[in-house]
Design a protein around this motif. Structure first.
Motif, PDB file in Angstrom:
ATOM      1  N   ILE A  38       0.827  -1.208   0.000  1.00 51.15           N
ATOM      2  CA  ILE A  38       0.000   0.000   0.000  1.00 51.15           C
ATOM      3  C   ILE A  38       0.860   1.255   0.000  1.00 51.15           C
ATOM      4  O   ILE A  38       0.595   2.221  -0.716  1.00 51.15           O
ATOM      5  CB  ILE A  38      -0.942   0.009   1.217  1.00 51.15           C
ATOM      6  CG1 ILE A  38      -1.764  -1.283   1.263  1.00 51.15           C
ATOM      7  CG2 ILE A  38      -1.850   1.234   1.174  1.00 51.15           C
ATOM      8  CD1 ILE A  38      -2.592  -1.537   0.035  1.00 51.15           C
ATOM      9  N   GLY A  39       1.894   1.264   0.819  1.00 55.55           N
ATOM     10  CA  GLY A  39       2.749   2.439   0.920  1.00 55.55           C
ATOM     11  C   GLY A  39       3.719   2.290   2.061  1.00 55.55           C
ATOM     12  O   GLY A  39       3.826   1.226   2.693  1.00 55.55           O
ATOM     13  N   LYS A  40       4.420   3.369   2.363  1.00 58.49           N
ATOM     14  CA  LYS A  40       5.376   3.343   3.464  1.00 58.49           C
ATOM     15  C   LYS A  40       4.662   3.512   4.789  1.00 58.49           C
ATOM     16  O   LYS A  40       3.649   4.205   4.883  1.00 58.49           O
ATOM     17  CB  LYS A  40       6.420   4.450   3.294  1.00 58.49           C
ATOM     18  CG  LYS A  40       7.616   4.036   2.453  1.00 58.49           C
ATOM     19  CD  LYS A  40       8.792   4.974   2.670  1.00 58.49           C
ATOM     20  CE  LYS A  40      10.060   4.394   2.055  1.00 58.49           C
ATOM     21  NZ  LYS A  40      11.238   5.214   2.338  1.00 58.49           N
ATOM     22  N   ASN A  41       5.226   2.906   5.819  1.00 61.12           N
ATOM     23  CA  ASN A  41       4.706   3.054   7.173  1.00 61.12           C
ATOM     24  C   ASN A  41       5.005   4.465   7.653  1.00 61.12           C
ATOM     25  O   ASN A  41       6.177   4.855   7.741  1.00 61.12           O
ATOM     26  CB  ASN A  41       5.351   2.021   8.095  1.00 61.12           C
ATOM     27  CG  ASN A  41       4.713   1.994   9.471  1.00 61.12           C
ATOM     28  OD1 ASN A  41       4.054   2.946   9.889  1.00 61.12           O
ATOM     29  ND2 ASN A  41       4.922   0.909  10.196  1.00 61.12           N
ATOM     30  N   PRO A  42       3.996   5.285   7.935  1.00 68.26           N
ATOM     31  CA  PRO A  42       4.267   6.676   8.366  1.00 68.26           C
ATOM     32  C   PRO A  42       5.033   6.752   9.670  1.00 68.26           C
ATOM     33  O   PRO A  42       5.589   7.795   9.998  1.00 68.26           O
ATOM     34  CB  PRO A  42       2.863   7.277   8.486  1.00 68.26           C
ATOM     35  CG  PRO A  42       1.949   6.114   8.681  1.00 68.26           C
ATOM     36  CD  PRO A  42       2.557   4.983   7.916  1.00 68.26           C
ATOM     37  N   GLY A  43       5.072   5.673  10.432  1.00 69.38           N
ATOM     38  CA  GLY A  43       5.820   5.668  11.690  1.00 69.38           C
ATOM     39  C   GLY A  43       7.279   5.346  11.533  1.00 69.38           C
ATOM     40  O   GLY A  43       8.011   5.256  12.510  1.00 69.38           O
ATOM     41  N   VAL A  44       7.755   5.192  10.250  1.00 70.00           N
ATOM     42  CA  VAL A  44       9.162   4.857   9.981  1.00 70.00           C
ATOM     43  C   VAL A  44       9.872   6.082   9.456  1.00 70.00           C
ATOM     44  O   VAL A  44       9.393   6.758   8.554  1.00 70.00           O
ATOM     45  CB  VAL A  44       9.254   3.699   8.974  1.00 70.00           C
ATOM     46  CG1 VAL A  44      10.720   3.453   8.613  1.00 70.00           C
ATOM     47  CG2 VAL A  44       8.632   2.438   9.550  1.00 70.00           C
TER      48      VAL A  44
END
Length: 451
Positions: free
Chosen positions: A437-443
């Motif tokens: 889906i996409g990148k983990n915003p917490g990373v």
């Protein structure tokens, strides 16, 4: 009137020819040769001027020695003549290194020539008795042909100037002609100097002809080398567009089949959905232009993420991460590439009004990579991982990025996924796959932020 004078006076015409600027706006090779010949003349004139100066200084020292130890052999007129020539030669050296002399080496040549041959004659003219300088003229004619073997017409001009002064000026002034060598009659002297000048000028002509042929051969050789170097650079560029740099280097060193095994790489296949249908609606040229625009964007992304583009097949695009140079973040790099490809297609649609979507499949695992065959080299991949990546794409969802469980395990901490569930894969049966889906915003920078 000046034009008529130059046409009707061969000496004046010859002087105009030899004193004009050597560089002309003709072919560059001729201009280069003229420039080289001028440099050659300047170097040789330096040598000739210093040798001439040393020769006259030694003769002056001999006269001084005669004055001190053998007064009966001392010739004051000779000493005066030699000193005047030495001073004139020093002026020639100054002219040689002046801006005028560097631009017109022919002027230095003629000045040097006539200082040695005509200056003593001026003193004899003033004394009222003109005598030919048999030894000095012969040495000068042959010496200049030896030291400066270029521009035979310049040598001829200098020699004609000597005889014009000796015969013309002295005759015009009514000076008495005398010859200390009794057996050398005028006819013998004319024949003697004719052959001296002829041999000297012929040797200069032949030597310069050889020089020019050698210069042309070197020029052609340099042009051939330059062309070969350009073609080699083009071949190198074309080779690097087909093969990775390290593989191209190895192939040039040992042009045999090259294959390497890689334990962990990530392979991506992408296919433009709807492109086949579009091909029946627009011309082939328009189709190719659209495809070129899209794949050029993908190539730029592959360069950005330092991935290796393998090939395109129709409207399918194949790229790999982790070879030929292994890297630990191969899965992350290929995931970033896939997400950027989706954004690139969306941007392309906005600009062109098209409605393309892209179907992407990714698999991670071991592969064999290399170059095989002897014609039309291509760097390619083999193995189950390649087949799985292709199946992930062909069994995927338009607009989605489908990955295998192995790829998911590499990326699950840093990226967001949606489990698709069991999917029947040809040749593999049912497999659990995931949609990126996409990148983990917490990373942040590849690490969990802790929030």
């Amino acid at each position: 009137m000046q034009h008529d004078f130059l046409e009707n006076n061969p000496v004046a015409s010859l002087l105009t020819k030899v004193l004009k600027s050597p560089l002309s706006p003709h072919a560059s090779r001729d201009a280069e040769y003229e420039a080289w010949r001028d440099r050659f003349m300047r170097k040789r004139l330096d040598v000739g001027l210093w040798i001439g100066l040393m020769a006259f200084l030694s003769s002056s020292l001999l006269q001084v020695s005669n004055l001190l130890f053998r007064p009966e052999e001392f010739r004051p007129d000779w000493l005066r003549s030699q000193v005047s020539i030495e001073l004139s030669l020093l002026l020639c050296l100054l002219l040689q290194h002046s801006k005028l002399g560097r631009r017109y080496p022919s002027l230095v040549f003629l000045t040097f020539y006539w200082v040695v041959t005509i200056l003593p004659q001026i003193q004899r003219t003033l004394s009222g008795v003109a005598q030919p300088e048999l030894l000095v003229w012969t040495i000068m004619f042959f010496g200049q042909a030896t030291f400066t073997p270029v521009r035979w017409h310049l040598h001829l001009t200098a020699q004609v100037g000597v005889f014009l002064y000796y015969l013309g000026v002295n005759s015009a002034l009514g000076v008495t002609f005398s010859n200390s060598i009794t057996w050398m009659k005028p006819s013998v002297m004319v024949l003697y100097f004719f052959w001296v000048c002829f041999i000297g000028n012929l040797s200069v002509y032949l030597y310069e002809k050889l020089q020019k042929a050698e210069f042309k051969a070197r020029w052609d050789l340099e042009e051939a080398y330059a062309q070969l170097e350009e073609e080699q650079k083009l071949s190198e560029s074309l080779l690097l567009n087909v093969l990775p740099h390290s593989i191209a280097t190895r192939l040039k060193q040992n042009p045999k089949n090259l294959a390497d095994s890689y334990t962990n790489v990530s392979v991506l296949f992408a296919d433009i959905v709807g492109f086949t249908e579009l091909s029946s609606q627009i011309s082939p040229w328009e189709l190719v232009e659209l495809l070129n625009q899209i794949f050029s964007e993908f190539d730029a992304l592959a360069e950005l993420h330092q991935l290796e583009k393998i090939k395109t097949i129709g409207d399918a695009y194949m790229v790999v991460s982790g070879l030929p140079e292994p890297r630990d973040d191969h899965a992350q790099a290929i995931a970033d590439m896939a997400l950027d490809m989706q954004r690139a297609i969306a941007t392309f649609n906005q600009k062109t009004g098209q409605n393309f979507s892209i179907r992407i499949g990714i698999a991670t695992g071991p592969v064999i990579a290399g170059v095989i065959g002897i014609k039309k080299f291509i760097y390619d991949l083999w193995g189950d991982t390649v087949n799985l990546a292709s199946r992930m794409e062909s069994h995927g969802i338009p607009g989605a990025i489908q990955v295998t469980r192995e790829t998911y395990q590499f990326l699950k901490e840093e990226y967001l996924f949606q489990e698709r569930g069991k999917v029947f894969i040809k040749g593999k049966g049912e497999m659990t796959t995931y949609l990126l889906i996409g990148k983990n915003p917490g990373v942040v920078d590849g690490e969990l932020s802790g929030k």
